[in-house]
Design an enzyme around this catalytic site. Structure first.
Site, PDB file in Angstrom:
ATOM      1  N   ALA A   1     -20.666   4.333   8.370  1.00 24.22           N
ATOM      2  CA  ALA A   1     -19.732   4.874   9.380  1.00 24.22           C
ATOM      3  C   ALA A   1     -20.074   6.311   9.780  1.00 24.22           C
ATOM      4  O   ALA A   1     -19.750   6.765  10.878  1.00 24.22           O
ATOM      5  CB  ALA A   1     -18.309   4.802   8.834  1.00 24.22           C
TER       6      ALA A   1
ATOM      7  N   THR B   1     -19.559   8.896  13.564  1.00 14.42           N
ATOM      8  CA  THR B   1     -18.475   9.900  13.721  1.00 14.42           C
ATOM      9  C   THR B   1     -18.747  10.805  14.921  1.00 14.42           C
ATOM     10  O   THR B   1     -17.828  11.204  15.627  1.00 14.42           O
ATOM     11  CB  THR B   1     -18.329  10.770  12.451  1.00 14.42           C
ATOM     12  OG1 THR B   1     -19.601  11.342  12.128  1.00 14.42           O
ATOM     13  CG2 THR B   1     -17.811   9.956  11.267  1.00 14.42           C
TER      14      THR B   1
ATOM     15  N   GLN C   1     -23.648  -1.219   8.094  1.00 16.29           N
ATOM     16  CA  GLN C   1     -22.325  -1.652   7.608  1.00 16.29           C
ATOM     17  C   GLN C   1     -21.316  -1.553   8.753  1.00 16.29           C
ATOM     18  O   GLN C   1     -20.168  -1.933   8.601  1.00 16.29           O
ATOM     19  CB  GLN C   1     -21.866  -0.756   6.452  1.00 16.29           C
ATOM     20  CG  GLN C   1     -22.812  -0.750   5.262  1.00 16.29           C
ATOM     21  CD  GLN C   1     -22.449   0.337   4.286  1.00 16.29           C
ATOM     22  OE1 GLN C   1     -21.703   0.096   3.315  1.00 16.29           O
ATOM     23  NE2 GLN C   1     -22.945   1.542   4.523  1.00 16.29           N
TER      24      GLN C   1
ATOM     25  N   HIS D   1     -21.476  -6.305   7.761  1.00 19.47           N
ATOM     26  CA  HIS D   1     -20.011  -6.464   7.773  1.00 19.47           C
ATOM     27  C   HIS D   1     -19.527  -7.047   9.087  1.00 19.47           C
ATOM     28  O   HIS D   1     -18.371  -6.875   9.465  1.00 19.47           O
ATOM     29  CB  HIS D   1     -19.330  -5.110   7.498  1.00 19.47           C
ATOM     30  CG  HIS D   1     -19.616  -4.614   6.104  1.00 19.47           C
ATOM     31  ND1 HIS D   1     -19.433  -3.310   5.718  1.00 19.47           N
ATOM     32  CD2 HIS D   1     -20.125  -5.240   5.018  1.00 19.47           C
ATOM     33  CE1 HIS D   1     -19.786  -3.164   4.446  1.00 19.47           C
ATOM     34  NE2 HIS D   1     -20.227  -4.321   4.013  1.00 19.47           N
TER      35      HIS D   1
ATOM     36  N   CYS E   1      -6.503 -24.733  19.530  1.00 19.59           N
ATOM     37  CA  CYS E   1      -5.871 -25.510  18.442  1.00 19.59           C
ATOM     38  C   CYS E   1      -4.749 -24.751  17.753  1.00 19.59           C
ATOM     39  O   CYS E   1      -4.212 -25.196  16.737  1.00 19.59           O
ATOM     40  CB  CYS E   1      -6.944 -25.879  17.397  1.00 19.59           C
ATOM     41  SG  CYS E   1      -7.461 -24.452  16.413  1.00 19.59           S
TER      42      CYS E   1
HETATM   43  N1  APR Z   1     -23.682  12.940   9.770  1.00 18.90           N
HETATM   44  C1  APR Z   1     -24.054  12.611   8.502  1.00 18.90           C
HETATM   45  N2  APR Z   1     -23.191  12.100   7.583  1.00 18.90           N
HETATM   46  C2  APR Z   1     -21.905  11.930   7.981  1.00 18.90           C
HETATM   47  C3  APR Z   1     -21.446  12.272   9.277  1.00 18.90           C
HETATM   48  C4  APR Z   1     -22.399  12.794  10.184  1.00 18.90           C
HETATM   49  N3  APR Z   1     -22.064  13.147  11.441  1.00 18.90           N
HETATM   50  N4  APR Z   1     -20.106  11.992   9.344  1.00 18.90           N
HETATM   51  C5  APR Z   1     -19.751  11.503   8.131  1.00 18.90           C
HETATM   52  N5  APR Z   1     -20.824  11.461   7.315  1.00 18.90           N
HETATM   53  C6  APR Z   1     -20.910  10.940   5.953  1.00 18.90           C
HETATM   54  C7  APR Z   1     -19.705  11.230   5.098  1.00 18.90           C
HETATM   55  O1  APR Z   1     -19.884  12.454   4.400  1.00 18.90           O
HETATM   56  C8  APR Z   1     -19.702  10.027   4.140  1.00 18.90           C
HETATM   57  O2  APR Z   1     -20.519  10.295   3.011  1.00 18.90           O
HETATM   58  O3  APR Z   1     -20.950   9.536   6.089  1.00 18.90           O
HETATM   59  C9  APR Z   1     -20.348   8.920   4.952  1.00 18.90           C
HETATM   60  C10 APR Z   1     -19.353   7.869   5.425  1.00 18.90           C
HETATM   61  O4  APR Z   1     -18.919   7.182   4.292  1.00 18.90           O
HETATM   62  P1  APR Z   1     -17.734   6.108   4.410  1.00 18.90           P
HETATM   63  O5  APR Z   1     -16.647   6.676   5.236  1.00 18.90           O
HETATM   64  O6  APR Z   1     -17.448   5.645   3.018  1.00 18.90           O
HETATM   65  O7  APR Z   1     -18.367   4.914   5.253  1.00 18.90           O
HETATM   66  P2  APR Z   1     -19.311   3.758   4.744  1.00 18.90           P
HETATM   67  O8  APR Z   1     -20.225   4.241   3.667  1.00 18.90           O
HETATM   68  O9  APR Z   1     -19.948   3.180   5.945  1.00 18.90           O
HETATM   69  O10 APR Z   1     -18.267   2.698   4.129  1.00 18.90           O
HETATM   70  C11 APR Z   1     -18.777   1.463   3.719  1.00 18.90           C
HETATM   71  O11 APR Z   1     -16.517   0.670   3.386  1.00 18.90           O
HETATM   72  O12 APR Z   1     -14.339   0.508   4.120  1.00 18.90           O
HETATM   73  C12 APR Z   1     -15.540  -0.163   4.027  1.00 18.90           C
HETATM   74  O13 APR Z   1     -16.239  -1.897   5.422  1.00 18.90           O
HETATM   75  C13 APR Z   1     -16.065  -0.504   5.394  1.00 18.90           C
HETATM   76  O14 APR Z   1     -18.372  -0.606   6.129  1.00 18.90           O
HETATM   77  C14 APR Z   1     -17.404   0.199   5.462  1.00 18.90           C
HETATM   78  C15 APR Z   1     -17.771   0.386   3.994  1.00 18.90           C
END
Ligand code: APR
Length: 245
Positions: free
Chosen positions: A12, A16, A90, A110, A146
Site C-alpha cells: 500500500a 499513498t 498486495q 489480494h 440469482c
Molecule cells: N514511500 C515509501 N514507503 C511508504 C510510503 C511512501 N510514499 N507510504 C507508506 N510507506 C510505507 C509505510 O511506512 C509502511 O511500512 O509502506 C508501508 C505500508 O504498509 P501497510 O500499510 O502495512 O501496507 P501493506 O504492507 O501493503 O499491507 C499488507 O495488509 O491489511 C492488509 O490486505 C491488506 O494488502 C494489505 C496487507
C-alpha cells in the site's frame, strides 16, 4: 544493474502518494476501520452485517479515481527498458496497470477492485455498476441473476489467496536475481513470504520503505525514502548503466 530477472513487490505504501491511504502508517485504514468488519465471515454472517460492510466499502471509495504516481511510472519504465520480470502486488487499486504494465506482468495476490462477483453463480459485475446501485440508495446489492451474495473481487481476511496467482508469484520470486520491495510492512502472509523465497534462492534484495520491515537486515540496498521520489532516481541509474553497456 546486470540483473536479468527483476521482480518488484509492492504494498500500500507505493500508492499513498496517489492519495490512497495505507493500512498501518499513522492515520492509516486500520486506525479508522476495524479489520474485523472486512472479514469474509462478517460479509457472510447476516444481511445486517452485509449492509454495514457495503456502507464502509462505499465510504472507503469503491472505485478509485487515483492516478499512478512517479513510483508506478518508474516501474513501467523499467519494463520498457526490458528489465522487469513482473510486479507482485498486495494492492487492489490496479495502479500498476494504469501506469502501463500489461496484465500478464502484474500478479495481484489480494485480488482487485475492478470486479464484484456473485458467490453463488459466479456472475461478474464491473465495480462501477455496483457503486452506482449503492449511490442510488441500494443498501445490500445482490446478484441480479440469482440474488446471490456479491463480493468485491479482492481477498478478504479469512479467505484463501487465488491459488494460481500465489503459485506463479512464488515461482517468479524463486527465479528472481533482484527483488525490489516497495511500500510494505511485510507482515501479512503468505504475501510476505515472497522476499524470503527470493533471498533463499540467492536474489539480491532492495527495499524502498519509510519504516522498518522484518527483512531490512538482509537488504543489499535499503532506501528510507518516499517511493515516488526514490524510484525515478533508481530508474535514472538503470538507464545510465544500460546506455553505458
Ligand atoms: N514511500 C515509501 N514507503 C511508504 C510510503 C511512501 N510514499 N507510504 C507508506 N510507506 C510505507 C509505510 O511506512 C509502511 O511500512 O509502506 C508501508 C505500508 O504498509 P501497510 O500499510 O502495512 O501496507 P501493506 O504492507 O501493503 O499491507 C499488507 O495488509 O491489511 C492488509 O490486505 C491488506 O494488502 C494489505 C496487507
Amino acid at each position: 544493474m546486470n540483473a536479468k530477472r527483476v521482480v518488484v513487490f509492492t504494498g500500500a505504501g507505493i500508492s499513498t502518494e496517489s492519495g490512497i491511504p495505507d493500512f498501518r502508517s499513522p492515520g492509516g485504514i486500520w486506525e479508522r476501520f476495524d479489520p474485523e468488519d472486512f472479514t469474509y465471515q462478517r460479509l457472510m454472517k447476516s444481511p445486517e452485517s452485509r449492509k454495514k460492510w457495503w456502507r464502509v466499502f462505499q465510504e472507503r471509495g469503491l472505485t478509485t479515481e487515483a492516478e499512478p504516481n512517479p513510483a508506478h511510472l518508474a516501474i513501467a519504465e523499467l519494463d520498457r527498458l526490458g528489465k522487469l520480470d513482473c510486479v507482485i502486488t498486495q494492492n487492489i487499486d490496479s495502479l500498476h496497470q494504469k501506469a502501463g504494465l500489461p496484465d500478464d506482468k502484474v500478479f495481484e495476490l489480494h485480488g482487485n477492485m475492478r470486479w464484484v462477483v456473485c458467490l453463488n453463480c459466479g456472475k461478474r459485475y464491473p465495480v462501477e455498476q455496483i457503486k452506482a446501485r449503492l449511490d442510488e440508495g441500494e443498501e445490500i446489492p445482490d446478484c441480479e441473476a440469482c440474488h446471490g451474495i456479491l463480493k468485491p473481487n479482492m481477498v478478504l481476511f479469512g479467505e484463501m489467496l487465488p491459488e494460481p496467482v500465489l503459485k506463479e508469484a512464488t515461482h517468479r520470486s524463486e527465479r528472481a536475481d533482484l527483488f525490489i520491495v516497495i511500500g510494505s510492512t511485510l507482515i501479512v502472509y503468505p504475501a510476505a513470504y515472497m522476499p524470503v523465497y527470493a533471498l533463499d534462492a540467492g536474489a539480491k534484495l532492495v527495499i524502498v520503505n519509510l519504516s522498518p520491515t522484518p527483512v531490512d537486515n538482509q537488504a543489499t540496498v535499503l532506501i528510507r525514502a518516499k517511493a515516488g521520489e526514490a524510484m525515478p532516481k533508481v530508474i535514472q541509474r538503470v538507464k545510465e548503466k544500460v546506455r553505458a553497456v
